[in-house]
Design an enzyme around this catalytic site. Structure first.
Site, short mmCIF file in Angstrom:
data_model
loop_
_atom_site.label_atom_id
_atom_site.label_comp_id
_atom_site.label_asym_id
_atom_site.label_seq_id
_atom_site.Cartn_x
_atom_site.Cartn_y
_atom_site.Cartn_z
N ASP A 242 2.14 4.91 24.04
CA ASP A 242 3.13 5.87 23.57
C ASP A 242 2.78 6.16 22.11
O ASP A 242 3.06 5.36 21.22
CB ASP A 242 4.54 5.29 23.72
CG ASP A 242 5.61 6.16 23.07
OD1 ASP A 242 5.26 7.20 22.45
OD2 ASP A 242 6.80 5.81 23.18
N LYS B 239 7.50 15.59 16.37
CA LYS B 239 7.37 14.58 15.31
C LYS B 239 6.11 14.83 14.48
O LYS B 239 5.96 14.30 13.39
CB LYS B 239 7.33 13.17 15.91
CG LYS B 239 8.62 12.77 16.63
CD LYS B 239 8.54 11.34 17.11
CE LYS B 239 9.50 11.02 18.24
NZ LYS B 239 10.90 10.86 17.82
N CYS C 104 17.37 4.22 19.81
CA CYS C 104 16.88 4.34 21.19
C CYS C 104 16.00 3.17 21.57
O CYS C 104 15.05 3.32 22.34
CB CYS C 104 16.13 5.66 21.42
SG CYS C 104 17.17 7.09 21.28
N GLN D 210 4.80 8.06 17.48
CA GLN D 210 4.80 7.81 16.04
C GLN D 210 3.37 7.74 15.51
O GLN D 210 3.06 8.30 14.46
CB GLN D 210 5.53 6.50 15.70
CG GLN D 210 6.98 6.43 16.14
CD GLN D 210 7.88 7.40 15.40
OE1 GLN D 210 7.58 7.84 14.29
NE2 GLN D 210 9.01 7.76 16.01
N HIS E 118 10.66 2.18 22.84
CA HIS E 118 11.69 3.20 22.86
C HIS E 118 12.20 3.31 24.31
O HIS E 118 11.46 3.04 25.25
CB HIS E 118 11.02 4.53 22.43
CG HIS E 118 11.95 5.67 22.20
ND1 HIS E 118 12.54 6.37 23.23
CD2 HIS E 118 12.36 6.26 21.06
CE1 HIS E 118 13.27 7.35 22.72
NE2 HIS E 118 13.19 7.30 21.40
#
Lengths: 417, 149
Positions: A211, A237, A375, A214, A133
């Site tokens: 990261d 999220k 993104c 998700q 991202h």
């Protein structure tokens, strides 16, 4: 009730009961039931999260870490309780290693500033992957341009998996100070083998950041089992509010890193000549934090914990299989990526139809998807697509909704053939 | 080179908006309405390949939109295109309203008609939307013309 639904109910996972917790899902959009398939961008909020935030504002609100009065102490307890919840969620060794940020983007910028500028030296390198991202790309470009730190990009395979051989080739000269990689791609749904990536990074003397924006939504994350050095994610999220994110890092790293921003709450003592810093994690939390949002995040974490990640992963696994079967049966439709280990994110293109057109037509049927490059512009280029449509699932997504998507896509296809 | 600019078919911008509203009203279903809009996009004069560059690009991340504007005999002539079919149709609607009108008439015609017709939800706020950006650029060109005159 089909067998699949029956099994889920027996295992204690009742998607209909979960949907009842999300007030927004009962809405009609343009006269059709809302089919919300954009949870990877931001997820909807269950009633306990909404109630926790409203309740905090109605009954126990004041600034934190400052007042000696009842309200402030109550609010501080609630706010600090989120640190415990986050530590439990990702199995961090200590609550003091949990730093609150605005979102994942801020957490990565914090690491790029405090670790990148503060600890790394010119001539060292940062490794990211082709499927990052922009939040895990642009901060490293800024670090590169400001500090003479090289930025290296690990390849992904045509199937959309991290190329481990390619990654290792970037590490062998031992110049890499940090490997910063997504734990789960927001475009391809690929789940990256974090344990292997961390072991490889450490073998060549590099620290590793994941990261988890998700991944933390869909899988049980254990930063100790992964042997990570940094782990970042965002609240919104994870069925929590916007404006609250998390950086976890090993205590010795946080202690060695200089602060990111200066201001109130992050100091020990202040004179005009100099200031000293508060202990971690407060050293990294300048100014009044997102108090209400932190309280909301705690409710969100407790909500998913009560359902349990075994049940969540099982439900989403079945949804993923169903979605891939339905989507790949649509002529002219190409699902991007084919990773062995993947979660509920499906980006696709359709022959003759622009993603923008697909999203517009789906929207008229009450179906919310994303269109564009999500993104992750360099990844679109790597996959050879200008833009794609993306459907993404959450705990509240049903197989019936996937069917509505697939049936509507068949209708959309008729427009363009 | 064949004419890339759209020639007006309605007597005024206001008449064009009214006509578009009536044409869209014929359809009960938005899917049918979009089929019609896509057809309008397909009938746009072809946009010269040499104009499909950054100088002609209207910013918007979800789809690409290009436009060109000239002033002839006191009227603004517009050409436009997009790589997305529905967006091309919306470009055609914008050009039908604005192309061939005097700059003053362009400025007097609020692009809010796109929202009123249900074609665009967020005219000014959605930065990803090339159509809203194109409507703004058309007005900027008209503004520059009237300022220069």
């Amino acid at each position: 009730m089909n067998m699949m639904t029956k099994n889920l109910v027996e295992s204690g996972f009742d998607v209909q009961r979960i949907r009842d917790d999300f007030p927004i899902l009962s809405q009609q959009i343009r006269g059709k039931p809302l089919v919300f398939l954009d949870s990877a961008a931001s997820a909807q909020k269950p009633r306990p999260v909404i109630d926790a935030m409203v309740n905090a504002m109605e009954t126990q609100y004041a600034n934190v870490h400052r007042g000696l009065h009842w309200m402030s102490e109550r609010t501080t307890d609630a706010y600090e309780g989120t640190r415990d919840a986050v530590a439990r969620l990702i199995n961090a060794p200590s609550r003091d290693e949990i730093v609150f940020t605005k979102n994942t983007t801020e957490a990565i910028n914090l690491v790029a500033y405090s670790y990148g500028r503060g600890i790394m030296r010119p001539g060292q390198a940062v490794v990211i992957s082709e499927m990052e991202h922009h939040a895990n790309l642009v901060p490293w470009q800024m670090l590169r341009d400001a500090c003479g730190i090289e930025l290296r990009v690990a390849p992904v395979t045509d199937a959309g998996e991290l190329d481990m051989v390619g990654l290792e080739a970037l590490l062998v000269d031992r110049k890499v100070g940090l490997v910063a990689i997504t734990h789960m791609s927001n475009v391809l749904g690929t789940v990256v083998p974090a344990v292997r990536v961390a072991a490889l990074a450490h073998e060549y003397g590099a620290k590793v950041l994941f990261d988890g924006s998700q991944a933390v939504v869909h899988r049980a994350v254990d930063v100790q089992a992964i042997d990570a050095d940094f782990y970042v994610f965002t609240g919104h999220k994870l069925y929590g509010p916007t404006g609250i994110g998390v950086l976890w890092a090993r205590r010795e790293l946080l202690e060695a890193m200089p602060p990111f921003m200066g201001g109130g709450d992050m100091i020990g003592t202040v004179t005009f000549e100099r200031s000293t810093w508060a202990e971690v994690p407060h050293k990294f939390e300048a100014g009044t934090p997102a108090i209400i949002e932190a309280i909301g995040l705690k409710a969100a974490i407790e909500y998913v914990e009560a359902i349990g990640f075994d049940a969540i992963t099982a439900h989403e696994g079945r949804l993923t299989d169903h979605a891939l079967a339905r989507l790949s049966a649509i002529p002219g439709l190409r699902v991007l990526g084919a990773a062995q280990d993947r979660g509920g994110v499906f980006s696709f293109t359709m022959q003759g139809a622009h993603a923008h057109d697909i999203a517009t037509l789906l929207d008229r049927q009450g179906i919310a998807v994303r269109a564009g490059n999500h993104c992750a512009e360099p990844l679109s280029r790597r996959l050879g697509v200008d833009s794609s449509a993306r459907a993404s699932t959450g705990i509240y997504t049903t197989e019936a909704e996937i069917d509505v998507l697939a049936d509507t896509l068949l209708r959309v296809r008729e427009f363009f053939t | 080179m064949p004419e890339a600019f759209v020639q007006p078919e309605d007597p005024s911008a206001a008449a064009a908006i009214a006509a578009i509203g009536e044409e869209l009203d014929v359809f009960d279903d938005w899917m049918d309405r979009y089929q019609y809009i896509i057809e309008l996009g397909r009938k746009l004069p072809s946009f010269p390949a040499e104009w499909q560059n950054d100088a002609h690009r209207v910013p918007g991340c979800q789809s690409q939109v290009w436009m060109e504007a000239v002033v002839r005999d006191g009227r603004m002539l517009l050409a436009g295109a997009s790589d997305a079919a529905i967006v091309s149709g919306l470009v055609a609607l914008l050009l039908r309203v604005y192309s061939g009108r005097p700059p003053a008439e362009v400025l007097a015609t609020d692009p809010v008609f796109l929202r009123d017709l249900g074609l665009l939800e967020a005219l000014s706020t959605n930065r990803g939307n090339g159509i809203a950006a194109m409507a703004r650029r058309i007005r900027d060109v008209a503004q520059a013309c009237t300022a220069a005159a």
